[in-house]
Design a protein around this motif. Structure first.
Motif, PDB file in Angstrom:
ATOM      1  N   ASP A   1       0.838  -1.201   0.000  1.00  9.31           N
ATOM      2  CA  ASP A   1       0.000   0.000   0.000  1.00  9.31           C
ATOM      3  C   ASP A   1       0.870   1.247   0.000  1.00  9.31           C
ATOM      4  O   ASP A   1       1.836   1.352   0.763  1.00  9.31           O
ATOM      5  CB  ASP A   1      -0.891  -0.030   1.251  1.00  9.31           C
ATOM      6  CG  ASP A   1      -1.992   1.002   1.213  1.00  9.31           C
ATOM      7  OD1 ASP A   1      -1.690   2.187   0.989  1.00  9.31           O
ATOM      8  OD2 ASP A   1      -3.154   0.620   1.419  1.00  9.31           O
TER       9      ASP A   1
ATOM     10  N   SER B   1       2.391  -1.659   5.594  1.00  8.16           N
ATOM     11  CA  SER B   1       2.093  -2.942   6.236  1.00  8.16           C
ATOM     12  C   SER B   1       0.887  -3.617   5.587  1.00  8.16           C
ATOM     13  O   SER B   1       0.563  -4.769   5.912  1.00  8.16           O
ATOM     14  CB  SER B   1       1.823  -2.741   7.729  1.00  8.16           C
ATOM     15  OG  SER B   1       0.604  -2.043   7.935  1.00  8.16           O
ATOM     16  N   ARG B   2       0.241  -2.895   4.690  1.00 10.53           N
ATOM     17  CA  ARG B   2      -0.950  -3.424   4.021  1.00 10.53           C
ATOM     18  C   ARG B   2      -0.694  -3.575   2.522  1.00 10.53           C
ATOM     19  O   ARG B   2       0.381  -3.246   2.024  1.00 10.53           O
ATOM     20  CB  ARG B   2      -2.149  -2.504   4.279  1.00 10.53           C
ATOM     21  CG  ARG B   2      -2.626  -2.544   5.723  1.00 10.53           C
ATOM     22  CD  ARG B   2      -3.834  -1.674   5.947  1.00 10.53           C
ATOM     23  NE  ARG B   2      -4.570  -2.074   7.143  1.00 10.53           N
ATOM     24  CZ  ARG B   2      -5.716  -1.540   7.530  1.00 10.53           C
ATOM     25  NH1 ARG B   2      -6.273  -0.573   6.823  1.00 10.53           N
ATOM     26  NH2 ARG B   2      -6.323  -1.968   8.619  1.00 10.53           N
ATOM     27  N   TRP B   3      -1.719  -4.085   1.808  1.00 14.12           N
ATOM     28  CA  TRP B   3      -1.601  -4.347   0.381  1.00 14.12           C
ATOM     29  C   TRP B   3      -2.547  -3.474  -0.428  1.00 14.12           C
ATOM     30  O   TRP B   3      -3.596  -3.040   0.067  1.00 14.12           O
ATOM     31  CB  TRP B   3      -1.941  -5.813   0.074  1.00 14.12           C
ATOM     32  CG  TRP B   3      -1.025  -6.808   0.696  1.00 14.12           C
ATOM     33  CD1 TRP B   3      -1.282  -7.602   1.770  1.00 14.12           C
ATOM     34  CD2 TRP B   3       0.302  -7.130   0.265  1.00 14.12           C
ATOM     35  NE1 TRP B   3      -0.193  -8.397   2.051  1.00 14.12           N
ATOM     36  CE2 TRP B   3       0.790  -8.132   1.139  1.00 14.12           C
ATOM     37  CE3 TRP B   3       1.129  -6.670  -0.760  1.00 14.12           C
ATOM     38  CZ2 TRP B   3       2.062  -8.685   1.018  1.00 14.12           C
ATOM     39  CZ3 TRP B   3       2.393  -7.218  -0.888  1.00 14.12           C
ATOM     40  CH2 TRP B   3       2.847  -8.211  -0.014  1.00 14.12           C
TER      41      TRP B   3
ATOM     42  N   ASP C   1      -5.366  -6.061   4.605  1.00 14.13           N
ATOM     43  CA  ASP C   1      -4.466  -6.770   5.509  1.00 14.13           C
ATOM     44  C   ASP C   1      -4.035  -8.110   4.925  1.00 14.13           C
ATOM     45  O   ASP C   1      -2.975  -8.635   5.285  1.00 14.13           O
ATOM     46  CB  ASP C   1      -5.157  -7.015   6.856  1.00 14.13           C
ATOM     47  CG  ASP C   1      -5.528  -5.712   7.540  1.00 14.13           C
ATOM     48  OD1 ASP C   1      -4.613  -4.935   7.853  1.00 14.13           O
ATOM     49  OD2 ASP C   1      -6.735  -5.469   7.747  1.00 14.13           O
TER      50      ASP C   1
END
Length: 346
Positions: free
Chosen positions: A143, A148-150, A168
């Motif tokens: 992201d 830490s996210r997509w 997530d």
């Protein structure tokens, strides 16, 4: 609207595995978006609608062995029916019965067509605006706002490019080779890619024929059979299934080996060859009023993964599908369910 405090999960693929996965996640409180390149859900649990009635041109029927699958089916009783009329035979290349009918296992179908089952399970997702149809996922990447996210780069049927962010976890519920393609393009999870490339799946040519001029049932006394003909693996009278129209209709699945050999052939040539084989197996030589063929490129798993899913809790990436366990509809459901449970336990 997604609940920002819930796990945000992207599911890629809205076949039976993807719908089972998304359904399980949603019921557990996760916020889910399902991305599907086709314009409707179901994948090979789909149906072809024609003026003469429907054809279950992918999955022909399904069995129920896992109690979790049985429990889930009880939630949509109006969308399934027992295919009680035919016994499934084994026939030689001329349609002569070579083995006693298999009466040991009940076969079920969606009603009024196979696609009714995945549609029923997907209805709450559609009502919640969680289905993104006609959209192909091109790349999965970190992201841009929260590393830490997509986020997903997608391409719509209309050529539009969009980015969906804030996930997530990203769960693939596509054919193994398609998941591998996206991960390779995204330069992610090389171990997953290696495992996915090891899955061997055969294509399947499907022939559909309608005979509305027939006043009575045509051909053999049997309604469904596995065939030893070198071109044909399965033949079924669609009009024998519960909830279908009365017009005489047949579906033919070509054998995996023949489909693989002729995967690049012109559809008209395939149709001619399969019609000849159909006549040899069934004895039906009448001229159909409707014919069509379709190539399923990812139809029958030959070398499965051998486990229910792939899941990397550290990355939040996973993959599921019937190819994990075999090729049955039930395999797809169990794989999607177990991947969802693994993701929820993260």
């Amino acid at each position: 609207m997604p609940n920002p405090s819930s796990p945000q999960v992207a599911v890629i693929g809205a076949g039976l595995a993807g719908i089972a996965c998304a359904r399980t996640l949603t019921r557990a409180g996760a916020s889910v978006r399902v991305f599907e390149k086709a314009l409707k859900v179901g994948g090979r649990m789909g149906s072809r609608q024609t003026p003469f009635g429907s054809f279950d041109h992918g999955a022909q029927a399904f069995t129920v062995r896992d109690p979790r699958f049985e429990t889930a089916l009880r939630t949509v009783p109006e969308s399934i029916a027992r295919w009680s009329t035919p016994a499934v035979h084994v026939v030689d290349p001329l349609g002569r019965i070579t083995e006693a009918a298999d009466r040991s296992e009940v076969r079920w179908v969606g009603t009024p067509a196979m696609e009714a089952l995945p549609r029923a399970w997907a209805a709450p997702l559609a009502d919640a605006g969680a289905l993104v149809l006609g959209t192909r996922v091109q790349v999965v990447e970190r992201d841009a706002v929260d590393s830490s996210r997509w986020q997903l780069q997608t391409l719509g049927d209309d050529g539009s490019v969009r980015v969906f962010a804030g996930f997530d976890a990203v769960l693939f519920a596509t054919p193994a080779s398609q998941a591998a393609d996206v991960l390779e393009r995204s330069r992610l999870a090389p171990t997953f890619v290696e495992r996915l490339r090891g899955i061997e799946v055969a294509p399947c040519w499907t022939l559909m024929l309608a005979f509305p001029q027939a006043a009575t049932a045509l051909g053999p006394a049997w309604n469904a059979a596995f065939s030893a003909h070198h071109r044909v693996a399965w033949v079924a009278r669609e009009s024998s299934k519960p909830g279908r129209g009365p017009v005489e209709r047949w579906t033919v699945h070509a054998s995996p080996a023949w489909s693989q050999e002729h995967a690049g052939d012109d559809p008209q040539r395939v149709e001619a060859k399969l019609r000849k084989a159909f006549a040899e197996v069934t004895g039906i030589r009448a001229e159909p009023s409707h014919t069509a063929v379709k190539l399923w490129r990812h139809a029958k798993t030959l070398t499965p993964l051998g486990r229910p899913h792939l899941w990397d809790a550290r990355l939040g990436l996973g993959a599921c599908g019937d190819w994990c366990l075999g090729h049955r509809a039930e395999h797809a459901f169990v794989s999607g369910l177990e991947l969802a449970l693994a993701a929820l336990a993260r």
